[in-house]
Design a protein around this motif. Structure first.
Motif, short mmCIF file in Angstrom:
data_model
loop_
_atom_site.label_atom_id
_atom_site.label_comp_id
_atom_site.label_asym_id
_atom_site.label_seq_id
_atom_site.Cartn_x
_atom_site.Cartn_y
_atom_site.Cartn_z
N THR A 7 0.64 -1.16 -0.15
CA THR A 7 -0.12 -0.11 -0.04
C THR A 7 0.89 1.21 0.07
OG1 THR A 7 -0.10 0.01 2.42
CG2 THR A 7 -1.84 -0.99 1.38
N GLN A 50 -6.62 -2.40 8.30
CA GLN A 50 -6.92 -2.52 6.85
C GLN A 50 -6.50 -3.82 6.61
OE1 GLN A 50 -4.97 0.65 4.63
NE2 GLN A 50 -6.34 2.19 5.08
N GLU A 77 -9.29 -6.07 7.83
CA GLU A 77 -10.44 -5.94 7.11
C GLU A 77 -10.53 -6.45 5.73
OE1 GLU A 77 -11.84 -1.91 5.36
OE2 GLU A 77 -12.52 -1.79 7.21
N ARG A 78 -9.43 -6.20 4.90
CA ARG A 78 -9.14 -6.85 3.61
C ARG A 78 -8.99 -8.26 3.28
NH1 ARG A 78 -6.35 -1.31 1.27
NH2 ARG A 78 -8.39 0.10 1.50
#
Length: 71
Positions: free
Chosen positions: A36, A52, A55-56
């Motif tokens: 990222t 993140q 979550e992903r």
């Protein structure tokens, strides 16, 4: 960037705290951060990236070994 080692021993399940804790390989989380483009070394940014990642990627919760098997 991410804590290693003793963290696995510190994580304890809490039946009233929501989803079970998940211990992941720190390299996976770091690779996610690298992908990222966010490798800053601050606790706030680390927390955002870990959230993140969870979550992903949705890592599978693994049972935490009892005290006897960790010795």
């Amino acid at each position: 960037m991410f804590a290693t080692g003793i963290i696995a021993r510190l994580v304890q399940p809490c039946p009233t705290c929501g989803p079970p804790p998940t211990v992941v390989n720190p390299r996976q989380a770091r690779d996610f951060a690298r992908a990222t483009g966010r490798l800053a070394k601050t606790d706030a940014l680390d927390a955002q990236i870990i959230a993140q990642f969870a979550e992903r990627i949705r890592p599978e919760p693994r049972p935490i070994a009892d005290a006897e098997s960790q010795s």
